[in-house]
Design a protein around this motif. Structure first.
Motif, PDB file in Angstrom:
ATOM      1  N   GLY A   1       0.825  -1.202   0.000  1.00 38.04           N
ATOM      2  CA  GLY A   1       0.000   0.000   0.000  1.00 38.04           C
ATOM      3  C   GLY A   1       0.857   1.249   0.000  1.00 38.04           C
ATOM      4  O   GLY A   1       2.077   1.184   0.197  1.00 38.04           O
ATOM      5  N   ALA A   2       0.243   2.391  -0.236  1.00 37.18           N
ATOM      6  CA  ALA A   2       0.948   3.678  -0.228  1.00 37.18           C
ATOM      7  C   ALA A   2       0.167   4.670   0.615  1.00 37.18           C
ATOM      8  O   ALA A   2      -1.066   4.739   0.541  1.00 37.18           O
ATOM      9  N   LEU A   3       0.887   5.432   1.423  1.00 37.33           N
ATOM     10  CA  LEU A   3       0.307   6.445   2.308  1.00 37.33           C
ATOM     11  C   LEU A   3       1.053   7.743   2.095  1.00 37.33           C
ATOM     12  O   LEU A   3       2.288   7.769   2.130  1.00 37.33           O
ATOM     13  N   GLY A   4       0.315   8.832   1.869  1.00 37.31           N
ATOM     14  CA  GLY A   4       0.954  10.124   1.671  1.00 37.31           C
ATOM     15  C   GLY A   4       0.273  11.216   2.454  1.00 37.31           C
ATOM     16  O   GLY A   4      -0.952  11.230   2.592  1.00 37.31           O
ATOM     17  N   LEU A   5       1.067  12.139   2.993  1.00 40.94           N
ATOM     18  CA  LEU A   5       0.558  13.262   3.765  1.00 40.94           C
ATOM     19  C   LEU A   5       0.951  14.563   3.083  1.00 40.94           C
ATOM     20  O   LEU A   5       2.121  14.746   2.706  1.00 40.94           O
ATOM     21  N   SER A   6      -0.021  15.456   2.902  1.00 45.39           N
ATOM     22  CA  SER A   6       0.194  16.756   2.262  1.00 45.39           C
ATOM     23  C   SER A   6       0.765  16.553   0.851  1.00 45.39           C
ATOM     24  O   SER A   6       0.112  15.924   0.012  1.00 45.39           O
ATOM     25  N   ALA A   7       1.983  17.049   0.573  1.00 47.30           N
ATOM     26  CA  ALA A   7       2.570  16.828  -0.751  1.00 47.30           C
ATOM     27  C   ALA A   7       2.733  15.344  -1.029  1.00 47.30           C
ATOM     28  O   ALA A   7       2.688  14.910  -2.178  1.00 47.30           O
ATOM     29  N   GLY A   8       2.900  14.556   0.037  1.00 41.49           N
ATOM     30  CA  GLY A   8       2.951  13.107  -0.121  1.00 41.49           C
ATOM     31  C   GLY A   8       1.634  12.544  -0.608  1.00 41.49           C
ATOM     32  O   GLY A   8       1.596  11.508  -1.294  1.00 41.49           O
ATOM     33  N   GLY A   9       0.531  13.202  -0.265  1.00 41.25           N
ATOM     34  CA  GLY A   9      -0.776  12.798  -0.769  1.00 41.25           C
ATOM     35  C   GLY A   9      -0.871  13.006  -2.268  1.00 41.25           C
ATOM     36  O   GLY A   9      -1.453  12.185  -2.993  1.00 41.25           O
ATOM     37  N   ASN A  10      -0.306  14.118  -2.748  1.00 43.38           N
ATOM     38  CA  ASN A  10      -0.220  14.345  -4.194  1.00 43.38           C
ATOM     39  C   ASN A  10       0.569  13.221  -4.855  1.00 43.38           C
ATOM     40  O   ASN A  10       0.181  12.691  -5.905  1.00 43.38           O
ATOM     41  N   THR A  11       1.666  12.831  -4.221  1.00 40.09           N
ATOM     42  CA  THR A  11       2.518  11.770  -4.744  1.00 40.09           C
ATOM     43  C   THR A  11       1.762  10.446  -4.852  1.00 40.09           C
ATOM     44  O   THR A  11       1.854   9.735  -5.859  1.00 40.09           O
ATOM     45  N   VAL A  12       1.018  10.118  -3.817  1.00 36.99           N
ATOM     46  CA  VAL A  12       0.260   8.870  -3.784  1.00 36.99           C
ATOM     47  C   VAL A  12      -0.788   8.838  -4.894  1.00 36.99           C
ATOM     48  O   VAL A  12      -0.990   7.819  -5.555  1.00 36.99           O
ATOM     49  N   LEU A  13      -1.466   9.962  -5.113  1.00 33.25           N
ATOM     50  CA  LEU A  13      -2.467  10.015  -6.178  1.00 33.25           C
ATOM     51  C   LEU A  13      -1.824   9.821  -7.549  1.00 33.25           C
ATOM     52  O   LEU A  13      -2.406   9.188  -8.435  1.00 33.25           O
ATOM     53  N   ALA A  14      -0.615  10.339  -7.725  1.00 27.60           N
ATOM     54  CA  ALA A  14       0.100  10.119  -8.988  1.00 27.60           C
ATOM     55  C   ALA A  14       0.492   8.653  -9.132  1.00 27.60           C
ATOM     56  O   ALA A  14       0.471   8.107 -10.237  1.00 27.60           O
ATOM     57  N   LEU A  15       0.828   8.004  -8.025  1.00 26.19           N
ATOM     58  CA  LEU A  15       1.238   6.601  -8.063  1.00 26.19           C
ATOM     59  C   LEU A  15       0.104   5.668  -8.480  1.00 26.19           C
ATOM     60  O   LEU A  15       0.356   4.560  -8.963  1.00 26.19           O
ATOM     61  N   VAL A  16      -1.133   6.093  -8.257  1.00 25.09           N
ATOM     62  CA  VAL A  16      -2.260   5.231  -8.623  1.00 25.09           C
ATOM     63  C   VAL A  16      -2.831   5.583  -9.992  1.00 25.09           C
ATOM     64  O   VAL A  16      -3.804   4.967 -10.428  1.00 25.09           O
ATOM     65  N   GLY A  17      -2.239   6.575 -10.670  1.00 24.15           N
ATOM     66  CA  GLY A  17      -2.626   6.837 -12.047  1.00 24.15           C
ATOM     67  C   GLY A  17      -3.052   8.244 -12.399  1.00 24.15           C
ATOM     68  O   GLY A  17      -3.276   8.544 -13.577  1.00 24.15           O
ATOM     69  N   ALA A  18      -3.193   9.142 -11.425  1.00 28.64           N
ATOM     70  CA  ALA A  18      -3.540  10.531 -11.744  1.00 28.64           C
ATOM     71  C   ALA A  18      -2.338  11.226 -12.388  1.00 28.64           C
ATOM     72  O   ALA A  18      -1.187  10.941 -12.037  1.00 28.64           O
ATOM     73  N   ARG A  19      -2.618  12.135 -13.319  1.00 27.84           N
ATOM     74  CA  ARG A  19      -1.540  12.808 -14.028  1.00 27.84           C
ATOM     75  C   ARG A  19      -1.615  14.322 -13.815  1.00 27.84           C
ATOM     76  O   ARG A  19      -2.685  14.916 -13.819  1.00 27.84           O
ATOM     77  N   ILE A  20      -0.456  14.924 -13.681  1.00 21.78           N
ATOM     78  CA  ILE A  20      -0.365  16.364 -13.474  1.00 21.78           C
ATOM     79  C   ILE A  20      -0.645  17.097 -14.783  1.00 21.78           C
ATOM     80  O   ILE A  20      -0.268  16.643 -15.874  1.00 21.78           O
ATOM     81  N   ASP A  21      -1.307  18.236 -14.668  1.00 24.85           N
ATOM     82  CA  ASP A  21      -1.530  19.131 -15.792  1.00 24.85           C
ATOM     83  C   ASP A  21      -0.429  20.195 -15.758  1.00 24.85           C
ATOM     84  O   ASP A  21      -0.418  21.040 -14.856  1.00 24.85           O
ATOM     85  N   PRO A  22       0.513  20.195 -16.690  1.00 27.97           N
ATOM     86  CA  PRO A  22       1.629  21.147 -16.656  1.00 27.97           C
ATOM     87  C   PRO A  22       1.179  22.608 -16.685  1.00 27.97           C
ATOM     88  O   PRO A  22       1.832  23.468 -16.074  1.00 27.97           O
ATOM     89  N   VAL A  23       0.085  22.896 -17.368  1.00 27.03           N
ATOM     90  CA  VAL A  23      -0.399  24.276 -17.447  1.00 27.03           C
ATOM     91  C   VAL A  23      -0.879  24.744 -16.072  1.00 27.03           C
ATOM     92  O   VAL A  23      -0.565  25.859 -15.631  1.00 27.03           O
ATOM     93  N   ARG A  24      -1.615  23.885 -15.380  1.00 28.74           N
ATOM     94  CA  ARG A  24      -2.079  24.232 -14.039  1.00 28.74           C
ATOM     95  C   ARG A  24      -0.911  24.401 -13.076  1.00 28.74           C
ATOM     96  O   ARG A  24      -0.911  25.318 -12.238  1.00 28.74           O
ATOM     97  N   LEU A  25       0.073  23.513 -13.166  1.00 31.39           N
ATOM     98  CA  LEU A  25       1.219  23.612 -12.268  1.00 31.39           C
ATOM     99  C   LEU A  25       2.032  24.873 -12.547  1.00 31.39           C
ATOM    100  O   LEU A  25       2.465  25.565 -11.626  1.00 31.39           O
ATOM    101  N   ALA A  26       2.205  25.207 -13.811  1.00 31.47           N
ATOM    102  CA  ALA A  26       2.976  26.401 -14.172  1.00 31.47           C
ATOM    103  C   ALA A  26       2.323  27.675 -13.655  1.00 31.47           C
ATOM    104  O   ALA A  26       3.008  28.638 -13.277  1.00 31.47           O
ATOM    105  N   SER A  27       1.001  27.694 -13.608  1.00 36.62           N
ATOM    106  CA  SER A  27       0.283  28.904 -13.177  1.00 36.62           C
ATOM    107  C   SER A  27      -0.099  28.860 -11.694  1.00 36.62           C
ATOM    108  O   SER A  27      -0.784  29.775 -11.212  1.00 36.62           O
ATOM    109  N   TYR A  28       0.339  27.849 -10.980  1.00 36.63           N
ATOM    110  CA  TYR A  28      -0.083  27.635  -9.591  1.00 36.63           C
ATOM    111  C   TYR A  28       0.225  28.837  -8.699  1.00 36.63           C
ATOM    112  O   TYR A  28      -0.564  29.192  -7.821  1.00 36.63           O
TER     113      TYR A  28
END
Length: 353
Positions: free
Chosen positions: A169-196
């Protein structure tokens, strides 16, 4: 006579198997901790990995996660591994003051006591003396750190025979939660990240630091930001106040196939938009969502020492690191969160299939 001996032998073998299974799932009185390394092609160097595990008596007493602000958690350095096999939880830490595996010892140690092996890599540049705003914002690099950790522990001489390779299993807290969601298949939107950090609307504390550090997210090379970081060896994931969650491609959550549990800290309407994940949980086929209302994002830090809040003010930390929600102490929030996490991973990795 031979038949009786054969029956007795089969009986003893069956009992031994049952006892071994019981031992593997049982809680442990002692928690050991070791450091291993995980070779990382992504980083071009070895990652430092902290591993907590059910242990037998022995080792050297150590306290992990203690700082001028936070109390630490005790474990036994290099204690002998307890006999048996245990589910593995890959732990991804946050950034800033929570940017080390040791800062997560308050949650990792009790999990090991409940019969899990917990392995947490240090995400380079996300915390400690080498903290970097640019490295912190390269969110797409973090999932590969977890994958490298899993590769390493599956081969490690001390742990390869102690982990249940099919119960990860995988457990993530705060930014680690973002990491965990990416590990299960979610993908970052570069445009959203660039304008964050175009404004302070989403995350004033983080974005203030990004600008102060002279980092221009629009100028950052994000060719790899939208890649698929899914690791199919992970059977269950849990994200606690994942942030930022508003930099993902929304349509990628529907493709997540494994159970995912998300917990937000705070009352509805008070949870920061950049961590609010109720909609994400609904978009995941096997998603589950809950909140701890008498908590805050800072409840993921260790217990504050006496005078820590005043010291943080004098040191101009900028965040209310000792502030929790109304009605519960940090210890009470931790106990509630630990109960939720332990029950979820026990359900999915010890009894669930």
């Amino acid at each position: 006579m031979k038949l009786m001996i054969k029956i007795a032998t089969m009986f003893c073998s069956t009992i031994s198997t049952i006892l071994m299974l019981h031992h593997s799932a049982a809680a442990s009185e002692f928690v050991g901790v070791r450091q291993i390394v995980a070779p990382s092609k992504e980083r071009g160097s070895d990652l430092a990995v902290t591993v907590w595990y059910p242990a037998d008596p022995g080792g050297k007493p150590v306290t992990l996660g203690e700082s001028v602000f936070f109390a630490g958690t005790n474990a036994m350095l290099e204690a002998p591994n307890s006999r048996g096999k245990y589910p593995l939880i890959l732990l991804s830490h946050g950034a800033g003051l929570g940017g080390t595996p040791q800062a997560m010892s308050w949650i990792a140690t009790p999990l090991a006591k409940q019969g899990f092996i917990v392995a947490a890599p240090t995400h380079p540049g996300n915390g400690g003396a080498n903290r970097s705003a640019a490295e912190t914002m390269k969110l797409w690099l973090r999932p590969a750190d977890i994958t490298a950790t899993l590769d390493a522990i599956e081969k490690d001489a001390l742990f390869k025979d102690s982990i249940e390779a099919d119960r990860v299993g995988a457990l993530g807290l705060s930014a680690g939660g973002n990491t965990v969601l990416a590990l299960v298949g979610a993908r970052i939107d570069p445009v959203r990240l660039a304008s964050y950090c175009d404004t302070d609307t989403l995350n004033p504390s983080l974005c203030g630091w990004v600008r102060q550090s002279g980092v221009d997210l629009h100028a950052m090379d994000m060719k790899l930001a939208s890649r698929n970081n899914e690791d199919k060896r992970i059977q269950f994931a849990m994200a606690i106040d994942p942030a930022p969650v508003d930099v993902f491609q929304a349509n990628t959550f529907s493709g997540v196939s494994i159970p995912v549990e998300i917990v937000n800290l705070g009352r509805p309407g008070k949870i920061p938009q950049t961590a609010l994940a109720s909609g994400i949980a609904k978009a995941i086929q096997k998603g589950k969502y809950s909140t701890i209302e008498d908590a805050s994002h800072y409840s993921m830090f260790g217990e504050c020492k006496p005078g820590a809040a005043e010291l943080a003010d004098s040191e101009q930390v900028g965040d209310p690191i000792c502030s929790d929600g109304d009605g519960q102490s940090r210890l009470e929030v931790h106990n509630q969160l630990l109960k939720m996490v332990t029950e979820a991973f026990a359900r999915e990795l010890k009894t669930g299939r």
